[in-house]
Design a protein around this motif. Structure first.
Motif, PDB file in Angstrom:
ATOM      1  N   ILE A 104      -5.158 -82.493  52.169  1.00 47.33           N
ATOM      2  CA  ILE A 104      -4.208 -83.576  51.941  1.00 47.33           C
ATOM      3  C   ILE A 104      -4.960 -84.805  51.434  1.00 47.33           C
ATOM      4  O   ILE A 104      -5.990 -85.186  51.999  1.00 47.33           O
ATOM      5  CB  ILE A 104      -3.515 -83.959  53.278  1.00 47.33           C
ATOM      6  CG1 ILE A 104      -2.614 -82.831  53.787  1.00 47.33           C
ATOM      7  CG2 ILE A 104      -2.750 -85.280  53.139  1.00 47.33           C
ATOM      8  CD1 ILE A 104      -1.302 -82.687  53.062  1.00 47.33           C
ATOM      9  N   VAL A 105      -4.427 -85.416  50.375  1.00 46.18           N
ATOM     10  CA  VAL A 105      -4.912 -86.723  49.941  1.00 46.18           C
ATOM     11  C   VAL A 105      -3.773 -87.714  50.162  1.00 46.18           C
ATOM     12  O   VAL A 105      -2.677 -87.555  49.607  1.00 46.18           O
ATOM     13  CB  VAL A 105      -5.331 -86.706  48.460  1.00 46.18           C
ATOM     14  CG1 VAL A 105      -5.856 -88.087  48.052  1.00 46.18           C
ATOM     15  CG2 VAL A 105      -6.378 -85.634  48.211  1.00 46.18           C
ATOM     16  N   SER A 106      -4.030 -88.693  51.003  1.00 44.47           N
ATOM     17  CA  SER A 106      -2.997 -89.664  51.353  1.00 44.47           C
ATOM     18  C   SER A 106      -3.044 -90.844  50.391  1.00 44.47           C
ATOM     19  O   SER A 106      -4.092 -91.455  50.185  1.00 44.47           O
ATOM     20  CB  SER A 106      -3.222 -90.139  52.800  1.00 44.47           C
ATOM     21  OG  SER A 106      -2.268 -91.116  53.133  1.00 44.47           O
ATOM     22  N   PHE A 205      -6.731 -86.150  42.038  1.00 48.87           N
ATOM     23  CA  PHE A 205      -6.842 -85.856  43.479  1.00 48.87           C
ATOM     24  C   PHE A 205      -7.864 -84.772  43.805  1.00 48.87           C
ATOM     25  O   PHE A 205      -8.357 -84.710  44.925  1.00 48.87           O
ATOM     26  CB  PHE A 205      -5.476 -85.427  44.015  1.00 48.87           C
ATOM     27  CG  PHE A 205      -4.393 -86.417  43.733  1.00 48.87           C
ATOM     28  CD1 PHE A 205      -4.338 -87.605  44.442  1.00 48.87           C
ATOM     29  CD2 PHE A 205      -3.454 -86.189  42.735  1.00 48.87           C
ATOM     30  CE1 PHE A 205      -3.346 -88.540  44.178  1.00 48.87           C
ATOM     31  CE2 PHE A 205      -2.464 -87.120  42.460  1.00 48.87           C
ATOM     32  CZ  PHE A 205      -2.410 -88.302  43.183  1.00 48.87           C
TER      33      PHE A 205
ATOM     34  N   ILE B 236      -9.993 -82.153  55.922  1.00 48.16           N
ATOM     35  CA  ILE B 236      -8.652 -81.799  55.442  1.00 48.16           C
ATOM     36  C   ILE B 236      -7.897 -83.024  54.932  1.00 48.16           C
ATOM     37  O   ILE B 236      -7.120 -82.933  53.981  1.00 48.16           O
ATOM     38  CB  ILE B 236      -7.846 -81.122  56.579  1.00 48.16           C
ATOM     39  CG1 ILE B 236      -8.577 -79.867  57.093  1.00 48.16           C
ATOM     40  CG2 ILE B 236      -6.427 -80.773  56.125  1.00 48.16           C
ATOM     41  CD1 ILE B 236      -8.832 -78.820  56.028  1.00 48.16           C
ATOM     42  N   LEU B 237      -8.127 -84.164  55.566  1.00 54.55           N
ATOM     43  CA  LEU B 237      -7.374 -85.371  55.211  1.00 54.55           C
ATOM     44  C   LEU B 237      -8.310 -86.418  54.616  1.00 54.55           C
ATOM     45  O   LEU B 237      -9.325 -86.764  55.228  1.00 54.55           O
ATOM     46  CB  LEU B 237      -6.693 -85.944  56.458  1.00 54.55           C
ATOM     47  CG  LEU B 237      -6.000 -87.307  56.297  1.00 54.55           C
ATOM     48  CD1 LEU B 237      -4.839 -87.225  55.308  1.00 54.55           C
ATOM     49  CD2 LEU B 237      -5.503 -87.806  57.657  1.00 54.55           C
ATOM     50  N   SER B 238      -7.982 -86.909  53.444  1.00 54.11           N
ATOM     51  CA  SER B 238      -8.757 -88.005  52.866  1.00 54.11           C
ATOM     52  C   SER B 238      -7.805 -89.034  52.270  1.00 54.11           C
ATOM     53  O   SER B 238      -6.627 -88.762  52.036  1.00 54.11           O
ATOM     54  CB  SER B 238      -9.716 -87.475  51.785  1.00 54.11           C
ATOM     55  OG  SER B 238      -8.981 -86.890  50.730  1.00 54.11           O
ATOM     56  N   SER B 239      -8.319 -90.227  52.055  1.00 56.84           N
ATOM     57  CA  SER B 239      -7.540 -91.289  51.421  1.00 56.84           C
ATOM     58  C   SER B 239      -7.808 -91.253  49.924  1.00 56.84           C
ATOM     59  O   SER B 239      -8.939 -91.016  49.492  1.00 56.84           O
ATOM     60  CB  SER B 239      -7.954 -92.651  51.981  1.00 56.84           C
ATOM     61  OG  SER B 239      -7.713 -92.698  53.375  1.00 56.84           O
ATOM     62  N   TRP B 240      -6.788 -91.499  49.173  1.00 58.96           N
ATOM     63  CA  TRP B 240      -6.924 -91.428  47.722  1.00 58.96           C
ATOM     64  C   TRP B 240      -7.838 -92.524  47.190  1.00 58.96           C
ATOM     65  O   TRP B 240      -7.758 -93.679  47.618  1.00 58.96           O
ATOM     66  CB  TRP B 240      -5.549 -91.551  47.053  1.00 58.96           C
ATOM     67  CG  TRP B 240      -5.598 -91.326  45.566  1.00 58.96           C
ATOM     68  CD1 TRP B 240      -6.311 -90.386  44.893  1.00 58.96           C
ATOM     69  CD2 TRP B 240      -4.893 -92.069  44.568  1.00 58.96           C
ATOM     70  NE1 TRP B 240      -6.095 -90.486  43.542  1.00 58.96           N
ATOM     71  CE2 TRP B 240      -5.228 -91.504  43.304  1.00 58.96           C
ATOM     72  CE3 TRP B 240      -3.997 -93.144  44.609  1.00 58.96           C
ATOM     73  CZ2 TRP B 240      -4.710 -91.983  42.103  1.00 58.96           C
ATOM     74  CZ3 TRP B 240      -3.476 -93.621  43.405  1.00 58.96           C
ATOM     75  CH2 TRP B 240      -3.834 -93.046  42.170  1.00 58.96           C
ATOM     76  N   THR B 241      -8.697 -92.155  46.260  1.00 61.06           N
ATOM     77  CA  THR B 241      -9.491 -93.127  45.513  1.00 61.06           C
ATOM     78  C   THR B 241      -9.012 -93.100  44.073  1.00 61.06           C
ATOM     79  O   THR B 241      -9.305 -92.156  43.343  1.00 61.06           O
ATOM     80  CB  THR B 241     -10.998 -92.757  45.553  1.00 61.06           C
ATOM     81  OG1 THR B 241     -11.390 -92.565  46.908  1.00 61.06           O
ATOM     82  CG2 THR B 241     -11.842 -93.838  44.919  1.00 61.06           C
TER      83      THR B 241
END
Lengths: 246, 246
Positions: A104-106, A205, B236-241
């Protein structure tokens, strides 16, 4: 909210509505006509919209699960900590070989304009003659709902586990993201559309062989959820008939 | 059941065990060593196997969901009526275009010998030199657990909805079959293996372009469930760049 007459006994109030709506839809081409005009018999189910995503028990929830529409999602959405909880819960997904072939990319609230720019740039590269309405639609898609999680299928290639199973696991993971969001009192919606199939958008992403499996929007619905048609059980479940030559 | 020392605070007792087990597994090559031998600190979580599939609330359930192993599944399994309930509940799965691109063929208890014959025939056609152990494994696979649902991906070809989305929906549907079975107090397991990839076996249940997406075994576990490693949240989880050129 609706008062409907039903024919065959339905499994759940939602399904009954779905059946009626499907009939109505087939016969009229309209989905949202007031069902209260139908005659009322002794066999009546009253269904209120509040019955969707009923968290009073696991069974009640699963029997009333309903996605929301991103364009109808408003604050409150999940906080960053709640997004972590949602993803952590969803990680309990069957996954042959323990590859976790999904991620997942938030996209943060403050990044939506940049997302819209990314969508627009990719779209214009693919369709230089794009019209205003198309571009407005894309822009809306980038701005909808308080929270947006980009779901990537991230298959592991150096493994004996077939790609097929890794893709199915990604679908199961998406399902669990929605369930986890609903468990926290939000509503979720799993959307694809043009950006999900564009390589330039994917590159915003991730990278090959990753693939966008959907945009998961989370928030609070500003309208009551409504039922959609569901398949007939007899079309989905059958008993095996072994071959006669055995 | 296990008493474990933990390092960083984990999100859920299950995950804590997973972390410990993963460390243990990495360091020893063993997965099932008695964890009680580890020193006990103030930060201790006692996890009993009964905590899996905790139906006390939706959140508790999702945070403790665990599949079972078909070879450990015994009676009671779901009745025919319960299998109908399970599939009906699972039909509430996101499905772009309302195609319901999945279906279930239920293999009855009295048909397991015929299923084993079907597996064996297909296997020997593909591998005439098959050894005894391989054939015994196949035979066991055909006989495991009180209930067996064959899940088919049934894509609709005459539609604009991409196959990709129909396949992901099938994975989501499988997830919901397991959830629904757990909601009724059973344990489920989603298995593939050789028969899932053989055309002759597929033809026992459906036809092209259908594809076996798995065998869903349902029953009651005759052993306590145990945790398996789960991924790290940060993987699994990342913040969008966003790209810098925007």
């Amino acid at each position: 909210m609706w008062t409907v007459k039903c024919g065959p006994v339905a499994r759940h109030p939602n399904e009954k509505n779905a059946q009626v709506k499907q009939i109505v839809s087939t016969e009229t081409g309209l989905l949202a006509i007031p069902l209260a005009i139908l005659p009322v018999s002794a066999e009546v189910t009253r269904m209120t919209e509040e019955q969707f995503n009923d968290r009073s028990s696991l069974s009640a929830y699963l029997s009333s699960r309903r996605s929301g529409r991103p364009r109808n999602m408003v604050a409150p959405g999940p906080s960053d900590a709640q997004i972590e909880d949602i993803v952590a819960i969803a990680m309990r997904t069957p996954d042959h070989g323990k590859l976790a072939p999904w991620r997942i990319v938030s996209v943060a609230a403050g990044q939506r304009d940049q997302l819209a720019q990314g969508f627009r740039k990719a779209y214009l590269a693919a369709k230089p003659e794009a019209g205003r309405l198309e571009l407005e639609g894309l822009d809306a898609m980038a701005h909808e709902a308080p929270a947006l999680l980009v779901l990537l299928s991230s298959p592991v290639q150096s493994t004996k586990i077939p790609l097929w199973e890794q893709q199915l696991s990604c679908g199961a993971f998406a399902m669990n993201i929605l369930h986890a969001a609903h468990a926290l009192g939000f509503v979720g919606g799993w959307i694809t559309g043009w950006p999900a199939y564009n390589e330039e958008v994917r590159n915003l992403f991730g990278s090959a062989p990753e693939r966008i499996a959907g945009f998961l929007y989370l928030g609070t619905s500003n309208i009551e959820l409504s039922e959609r048609p569901r398949p007939e059980l007899t079309d989905i479940l059958s008993s095996w008939t072994p071959p006669i030559d055995q």
